[in-house]
Design a protein around this motif. Structure first.
Motif, PDB file in Angstrom:
ATOM      1  N   ILE A  29       0.836  -1.198   0.000  1.00 53.71           N
ATOM      2  CA  ILE A  29       0.000   0.000   0.000  1.00 53.71           C
ATOM      3  C   ILE A  29       0.868   1.243   0.000  1.00 53.71           C
ATOM      4  O   ILE A  29       2.031   1.218   0.411  1.00 53.71           O
ATOM      5  N   GLN A  30       0.290   2.321  -0.478  1.00 58.03           N
ATOM      6  CA  GLN A  30       0.992   3.596  -0.580  1.00 58.03           C
ATOM      7  C   GLN A  30       0.171   4.670   0.115  1.00 58.03           C
ATOM      8  O   GLN A  30      -1.054   4.709  -0.010  1.00 58.03           O
ATOM      9  N   VAL A  31       0.851   5.545   0.834  1.00 54.54           N
ATOM     10  CA  VAL A  31       0.211   6.727   1.397  1.00 54.54           C
ATOM     11  C   VAL A  31       0.355   7.820   0.344  1.00 54.54           C
ATOM     12  O   VAL A  31       1.467   8.208  -0.008  1.00 54.54           O
ATOM     13  N   SER A  41       8.319  15.807  -0.361  1.00 58.79           N
ATOM     14  CA  SER A  41       8.786  16.293   0.940  1.00 58.79           C
ATOM     15  C   SER A  41       8.149  15.538   2.102  1.00 58.79           C
ATOM     16  O   SER A  41       8.607  15.646   3.225  1.00 58.79           O
ATOM     17  N   HIS A  42       7.093  14.791   1.843  1.00 63.72           N
ATOM     18  CA  HIS A  42       6.435  14.039   2.899  1.00 63.72           C
ATOM     19  C   HIS A  42       7.206  12.763   3.195  1.00 63.72           C
ATOM     20  O   HIS A  42       7.672  12.081   2.289  1.00 63.72           O
ATOM     21  N   SER A  43       7.327  12.471   4.481  1.00 58.84           N
ATOM     22  CA  SER A  43       7.939  11.204   4.871  1.00 58.84           C
ATOM     23  C   SER A  43       7.218  10.697   6.105  1.00 58.84           C
ATOM     24  O   SER A  43       6.746  11.478   6.925  1.00 58.84           O
ATOM     25  N   GLY A  77       9.892   4.759   1.997  1.00 58.23           N
ATOM     26  CA  GLY A  77       9.294   6.044   1.649  1.00 58.23           C
ATOM     27  C   GLY A  77       7.837   6.069   2.069  1.00 58.23           C
ATOM     28  O   GLY A  77       7.516   6.000   3.247  1.00 58.23           O
ATOM     29  N   LEU A  78       6.956   6.135   1.092  1.00 60.23           N
ATOM     30  CA  LEU A  78       5.520   6.158   1.356  1.00 60.23           C
ATOM     31  C   LEU A  78       4.843   4.840   0.979  1.00 60.23           C
ATOM     32  O   LEU A  78       3.625   4.741   1.024  1.00 60.23           O
ATOM     33  N   VAL A  79       5.617   3.830   0.593  1.00 60.27           N
ATOM     34  CA  VAL A  79       5.079   2.527   0.191  1.00 60.27           C
ATOM     35  C   VAL A  79       5.477   1.496   1.235  1.00 60.27           C
ATOM     36  O   VAL A  79       6.649   1.370   1.587  1.00 60.27           O
ATOM     37  N   GLY A  80       4.482   0.757   1.717  1.00 59.31           N
ATOM     38  CA  GLY A  80       4.740  -0.248   2.734  1.00 59.31           C
ATOM     39  C   GLY A  80       4.117  -1.581   2.383  1.00 59.31           C
ATOM     40  O   GLY A  80       3.174  -1.660   1.594  1.00 59.31           O
ATOM     41  N   VAL A  81       4.653  -2.638   2.978  1.00 55.94           N
ATOM     42  CA  VAL A  81       4.116  -3.984   2.828  1.00 55.94           C
ATOM     43  C   VAL A  81       3.585  -4.403   4.194  1.00 55.94           C
ATOM     44  O   VAL A  81       4.310  -4.332   5.191  1.00 55.94           O
ATOM     45  N   GLY A 105      -1.650  19.109   8.163  1.00 57.98           N
ATOM     46  CA  GLY A 105      -2.432  19.987   7.302  1.00 57.98           C
ATOM     47  C   GLY A 105      -2.610  19.507   5.876  1.00 57.98           C
ATOM     48  O   GLY A 105      -3.224  20.192   5.066  1.00 57.98           O
ATOM     49  N   ASN A 106      -2.065  18.363   5.544  1.00 56.58           N
ATOM     50  CA  ASN A 106      -2.177  17.817   4.187  1.00 56.58           C
ATOM     51  C   ASN A 106      -3.051  16.573   4.196  1.00 56.58           C
ATOM     52  O   ASN A 106      -2.840  15.668   5.007  1.00 56.58           O
ATOM     53  N   GLU A 107      -4.010  16.522   3.284  1.00 58.18           N
ATOM     54  CA  GLU A 107      -4.872  15.345   3.183  1.00 58.18           C
ATOM     55  C   GLU A 107      -4.121  14.203   2.504  1.00 58.18           C
ATOM     56  O   GLU A 107      -3.295  14.425   1.621  1.00 58.18           O
ATOM     57  N   PHE A 108      -4.437  13.000   2.942  1.00 55.43           N
ATOM     58  CA  PHE A 108      -3.840  11.821   2.316  1.00 55.43           C
ATOM     59  C   PHE A 108      -4.874  10.714   2.268  1.00 55.43           C
ATOM     60  O   PHE A 108      -5.908  10.754   2.935  1.00 55.43           O
ATOM     61  N   GLN A 109      -4.576   9.732   1.449  1.00 50.88           N
ATOM     62  CA  GLN A 109      -5.392   8.520   1.354  1.00 50.88           C
ATOM     63  C   GLN A 109      -4.467   7.359   1.045  1.00 50.88           C
ATOM     64  O   GLN A 109      -3.314   7.547   0.674  1.00 50.88           O
ATOM     65  N   PHE A 110      -4.996   6.159   1.226  1.00 55.28           N
ATOM     66  CA  PHE A 110      -4.220   4.955   0.919  1.00 55.28           C
ATOM     67  C   PHE A 110      -4.549   4.477  -0.484  1.00 55.28           C
ATOM     68  O   PHE A 110      -5.686   4.567  -0.935  1.00 55.28           O
ATOM     69  N   ARG A 111      -3.543   3.942  -1.140  1.00 54.02           N
ATOM     70  CA  ARG A 111      -3.738   3.261  -2.420  1.00 54.02           C
ATOM     71  C   ARG A 111      -3.232   1.835  -2.262  1.00 54.02           C
ATOM     72  O   ARG A 111      -2.085   1.617  -1.867  1.00 54.02           O
TER      73      ARG A 111
END
Length: 131
Positions: A29-31, A41-43, A77-81, A105-111
């Motif tokens: 999955i990815q954030v 810049s997000h981590s 990074g933003l991808v995890g197992v 302050g930043n919206e995110f979702q999972f893919r």
């Protein structure tokens, strides 16, 4: 002799059969953050990644969902197992795809990038092959 017509045949009920010896499912999955310009810049660290998953489970399934066993196996990074039990996969998948969170302050979702019953199945994406 009483002969009844055999026109009323019983049709077999639909049955789904999955043969799998694995009791776990693995998800890559990815954030994904909303702002495209600052996405690099997000981590997130492993603890923050795990808390995002628990927040998603809690928002959709309540305390029962937050008690689900989810193991973070790797994070790049933003991808995890992650690893989850077979019976918990639909609940986790629905929670991840429906969740929209806010971090700094930043919206995110999972893919959900890929799902497999075996960890080796996440190693490569056959849809990306150029044949």
């Amino acid at each position: 002799m009483d002969l009844e017509p055999t026109m009323a045949k019983k049709t077999p009920a639909f049955q789904r059969l999955a043969i799998s010896t694995s009791q776990w499912q693995y998800l890559k999955i990815q954030v994904a953050f909303e702002d495209i310009q600052g996405a690099s810049s997000h981590s997130v660290d492993e603890l923050l990644f795990r808390s995002f998953i628990v927040q998603a489970l809690t928002s959709l399934h309540g305390l029962v969902g937050s008690a689900m066993q989810v193991d973070v196996l790797s994070l790049d990074g933003l991808v995890g197992v992650i690893k989850v039990a077979n019976e918990d996969l639909p609940a986790l998948w629905s929670a991840l795809t429906l969740y929209q969170g806010i971090h700094q302050g930043n919206e995110f979702q999972f893919r959900v990038l890929s799902v497999s019953a075996y960890l080796l199945g996440l190693a490569s994406n056959s849809r990306a092959w150029d044949i």
